[in-house]
Enzyme design. Structure first.
Site, short mmCIF file in Angstrom:
data_model
loop_
_atom_site.label_atom_id
_atom_site.label_comp_id
_atom_site.label_asym_id
_atom_site.label_seq_id
_atom_site.Cartn_x
_atom_site.Cartn_y
_atom_site.Cartn_z
N ASP A 329 3.78 -3.28 5.26
CA ASP A 329 4.36 -2.30 6.16
C ASP A 329 3.56 -2.35 7.46
O ASP A 329 2.41 -2.78 7.47
CB ASP A 329 4.28 -0.91 5.51
CG ASP A 329 5.00 0.15 6.30
OD1 ASP A 329 6.05 -0.16 6.87
OD2 ASP A 329 4.52 1.29 6.33
N ASP A 636 2.82 2.69 2.38
CA ASP A 636 2.28 4.04 2.26
C ASP A 636 3.38 5.09 2.06
O ASP A 636 3.19 6.08 1.40
CB ASP A 636 1.41 4.40 3.47
CG ASP A 636 2.11 4.15 4.80
OD1 ASP A 636 3.32 3.80 4.78
OD2 ASP A 636 1.47 4.30 5.85
N ASP A 640 8.53 2.75 0.79
CA ASP A 640 7.92 1.52 0.31
C ASP A 640 7.86 1.44 -1.21
O ASP A 640 7.62 0.37 -1.77
CB ASP A 640 6.48 1.38 0.85
CG ASP A 640 6.43 1.35 2.36
OD1 ASP A 640 7.31 0.73 2.96
OD2 ASP A 640 5.52 1.98 2.94
#
Length: 896
Positions: A329, A636, A640
């Site tokens: 990410d 996080d 995700d």
């Protein structure tokens, strides 16, 4: 087909939902709809209980082999053998249970994101209801700080209403909202400006909204469903140990059958023949292997904690070592998640601003040279405008600076503070009078302030919009008319900064003369003085670039998967060094137009995925895995979680990570630092390298034991070793050195090698040949001692077995030093570089002495004490495998 409520007007939405836009549902209708749609809850998958987790530790095939060996030993009334094997199996299970007890709590964590109560309007009356009782059609009220209880279509918003959606979309800044219907057919989640979603929160302002989806039909519910549906697959090491266990069983049957046949043909008694065959089976099975693997992984876990990597699932340690792709990410993982001003255009000059994050430490650079901000009044004026048109606060807490309020406004305050301009000082001079809040349609906001001498308006907003409202410009300490050349230059600078993926704001001011209250946008936001452009970005972490370079050297590909815009994502990827000339970037819309086969074809060349949904992330991870890659997915936010769980190694951020992502992850990075992932990969490679060392050690020792028993049987000798001798050596004498090999120092050059292939055998052909040769040396030493005492010195079978037993144990202790490296000499590695191995060998030797000399143990192990001369012979014979291997390594080195 789901209704795209973001495309519909508020009135049409109300019509489809059969509700009233001002008074909401009736209580009776709401209760009826609970029966139709169910409660607004996330379905919780039944969590794995402690007993089930414990029983799961017995699934491995090699564990069942050991249990079978224990049953056979018990049937033959070899109770010491049976108890020892069962003890090691239970120890292995306990250690695995302790590590995995914190199992599947992801759904419980998801439920925590749902707000317990909500403000709703029913029958025209305002009331507070449990969020679980909300149904589609309910009219809810939201204000700053509220968690959004269900997916809803906004029907009224205040001018400054915004939502923080980072947990779902990955976008770090609050999203301004509107009630206007959107025309586009397919709009990514993060761009649906008239919708709010369960699990997000209200950043500012107030709003009313109609609930359109509840429970598992919400976007959060869909993620929950994806998390539940993912089936965990065994790790490469688990698969290899499973195959290895089957290979061992096959070998056992062949050897046992052969020996049984030979002894029976010689006329041996059936029970004695059976006992000899069982002894051989015990020699073939590495009883200590499962426990040593588990303990080595557990020790690796503790070592990784010191490098900010917390391993939740033991097998993930070795999986890290063969990672070929890290899908990361962007927000908070590759970047700081702290908006930072990096450039200011004022007075016709472009200034770069150094420093990252909210710490007001940094310099101003013009044309590559550091300059003194006090020499540039236009620069200071632009920074002051940004600080005065601002509702955030820059606070220092425990030595660290943090922002209270909007991150964009926080970035403006930090930039001003770098020039010594502090908002608290400005607030004393410029008293707050009024505010014209930000509006998504106007794309600007104004704060009006008053000094002892005058009243001024300070405005910031989108450059292309605000520039049209400016007729003057600050230039060389004076105000003059804004020319066409000025506008063209400002527009060019704005475009250049935007192309660098920066978010650009224009700042301006106006002295209010003749403008009467009440102040409005129409009267205030016109004839403004242009002060400058301020460009900011969520910057990359300083240490990440080096970590990504290490990944390249180690043969690991870095891929960014983010909810942010494509140009921003590409700029960050390029600055970090993993987006090259031949790299591709795909948006969520482009992914939607691809089927899985098309994605499979381009996934290897795609470095950036932008504006993606949780489903997109899952597809990307699946495509990589389909190629045979071992994928680590970092993240996080809630968005995700499905991809983190699907990946071979799911990595959650410890500080900013949501409970959901942590609970589905295999590893948590406690400092939210991408560089720590690379450190974890290095440790994972080192741990797997060490696992190979002690597997080689245990198998070569077992090969020696098999050859001792098999050779003795072939030539007609009585068994040189009893089953309990072999069991003792496998579990105790071999066990401690094997554990010490498991914590051997990591090879300094391990990150310069490509990742190992997931299907690479733990024991390759070359290694198998070597360990058989080493086993033959060990067997020769033990049989030599047996023959020497039995047939030459003629001191009896018990004493001969004691000599063979002691030489077998000691030669394996010497051999443990061989296994530190297949190529490098022990003296090159350094004898004292693994002190734990020295201690382990010493302790094992003392335990072996106890078996020979302690009266109680002599009866159990049927041993006799050895004299001083015997021990000289033992040491001389036992050191032969080590000396021979050192000579072989020297010869190899000499040949190059």
């Amino acid at each position: 087909m789901e209704t795209a409520f973001y495309q519909l007007s508020a009135e049409k939405t109300a019509g489809i939902l059969r509700t009233d836009i001002s008074s909401g549902l009736s209580e009776a209708e709401a209760k009826k709809r609970i029966g139709e749609f169910g409660y607004n809850r996330l379905k919780e998958k039944k969590l794995t209980g402690p007993l089930t987790i414990f029983l799961q530790q017995f699934r491995d095939f090699i564990i069942w082999i050991l249990i079978g060996a224990a049953l056979v030993s018990g049937f033959l009334q070899e109770w010491v053998d049976a108890i020892a094997i069962i003890a090691i199996v239970i120890l292995n299970a306990i250690m695995g249970f302790i590590q995995e007890y914190r199992a599947e709590k992801s759904m419980a964590a998801l439920k925590k994101l749902s707000s317990p109560t909500s403000k709703t309007i029913r029958d025209g009356a305002h009331m507070v209801k449990p969020s679980s009782e909300l149904v589609p059609g309910d009219l809810i009220e939201l204000e700053a700080g509220d968690s959004v209880p269900a997916d809803s279509r906004l029907v009224w918003v205040s001018s400054n209403f915004g939502a923080q959606e980072a947990s779902l979309t990955g976008e770090s800044t609050p999203v301004a909202k509107t009630t206007i219907a959107l025309d586009e057919k397919e709009i990514p989640l993060g761009d649906r400006a008239n919708m709010v979603y369960m699990g997000t929160s209200v950043a500012s302002g107030k709003a009313r909204a109609l609930v359109v989806d509840t429970g598992m039909k919400t976007e959060l519910g869909k993620i929950a469903g994806m998390v539940q549906d993912i089936v965990q697959e065994p790790t490469p090491l688990q698969r290899k140990l499973e195959q290895f266990g089957k290979w061992i069983v096959a070998l056992c049957f062949i050897l046992v059958g052969l020996v049984f046949l030979l002894e029976w043909l010689r006329g041996g008694k059936i029970i004695e023949v059976f006992l000899t065959a069982v002894s051989l089976a015990v020699a073939a099975i590495p009883e200590g292997l499962p426990a040593v693997v588990t303990i080595a992984l557990a020790l690796g876990v503790h070592k990784m904690v010191r490098r900010n990597a917390l391993i939740r699932k033991l097998p993930s340690v070795e999986t890290l070592g063969c990672a070929t792709v890290i899908c990361s990410d962007k927000t908070g993982t590759l970047t700081k998640n702290e908006m930072t001003v990096q450039a200011v255009f004022a007075g016709g000059e472009l200034f770069e601003v150094t420093g990252i994050g909210y710490d007001p430490q940094g310099d101003f650079v013009r044309g590559g040279d550091k300059v003194e901000h006090r020499d540039f009044p236009e620069l200071r004026r632009a920074l002051a405008c940004g600080a005065l048109c601002n509702g955030a606060e820059l606070q220092k807490n425990a030595g660290a600076y943090r922002i209270v309020g909007d991150p964009t406004e926080g970035a403006l305050l930090t930039a001003a503070a770098k020039a010594g301009i502090w908002k608290k000082d400005l607030d004393e001079e410029y008293k707050f009078v009024d505010e014209i809040p930000f509006d998504p349609e106007r794309k600007k906001m104004t704060i009006i302030r008053k000094t002892d001498k005058k009243t001024e308006a300070f405005t910031k907003g989108a450059p292309d919009i605000l520039l049209n409202d400016c007729v003057y410009i600050e230039d060389k300490g004076a105000v003059r008319k804004l020319s066409d050349e000025d506008r063209a230059r400002i527009q060019k600078v704005n475009n250049d900064l935007a192309n660098r993926a920066m978010r650009v704001l224009a700042v301006s001011y106006k002295v209010l003369e003749g403008v009467e209250r009440p102040y409005s946008a129409e009267t205030v936001e016109r004839d403004l003085v242009f002060a400058g452009l301020v460009a900011m970005i969520d910057p990359p972490r300083e240490e990440v670039k080096k970590a990504i370079e290490e990944c390249k050297t180690a043969g690991i590909k870095t891929v960014m998967i983010t909810g942010d815009h494509k140009n921003t994502a590409v700029a960050i990827a390029r600055s970090l060094g993993f987006f090259g000339a031949d790299s591709m970037a795909l948006s969520g819309e482009e992914l939607d137009r691809m089927n899985d086969e098309e994605l499979y074809g381009v996934v290897a060349g795609t470095a950036v995925y932008a504006r993606v949904s949780p489903q997109h992330k899952l597809r990307v991870v699946s495509a990589w895995r389909k190629r045979g890659d071992i994928v680590a997915m970092t993240g996080d936010g809630v968005n995700d979680a499905p991809a983190v769980k699907e990946a071979d190694i799911g990595v959650a951020m410890g500080i900013t990570g949501t409970d959901v992502t942590k609970e589905v992850s295999d590893m948590i990075i406690t400092d939210d630092n991408f560089a720590s992932i690379v450190s974890a990969v290095e440790e994972g490679r080192g741990i797997y390298d060490n696992i190979k060392k002690f597997i080689h050690y245990l198998l070569s020792c077992n090969a020696g034991e098999i050859l001792v028993m098999f050779t003795a049987s072939l030539v007609g000798f009585p068994p040189p070793l009893l089953p309990i001798h072999i069991l003792w050596v496998n579990l105790v004498t071999d066990g401690l050195p094997a554990l010490a090999l498991g914590v051997d120092p990591v090879d300094p050059g391990i990150m310069t090698k490509p990742p190992r292939k997931p299907d690479e055998a733990v024991v390759t052909k070359d290694r198998a040949f070597l360990l058989l040769a080493q086993g033959a040396f060990i067997a020769f030493c033990s049989l030599f001692a047996f023959v020497l005492v039995m047939f030459i010195e003629k001191e009896g079978l018990a004493r001969a077995r004691t000599a063979a037993f002691v030489v077998l144990a000691c030669s394996q202790l010497f051999h443990s030093f061989n296994c530190r490296s297949m190529t490098a000499s022990l003296f090159k590695l350094g004898i004292f570089t693994n002190k734990k191995l020295l201690y382990a060998a010493a302790i094992s030797f003392v335990l072996q002495m106890g078996v020979v000399y302690a009266p109680f143990l002599q009866r159990v192990f049927k041993t006799e004490p050895l004299g001083l001369l015997d021990w000289f012979l033992v040491v001389a014979i036992s050191s032969f495998p080590l000396i021979a291997m050192e000579i072989l390594k020297k010869l190899r080195a000499a040949r190059g």
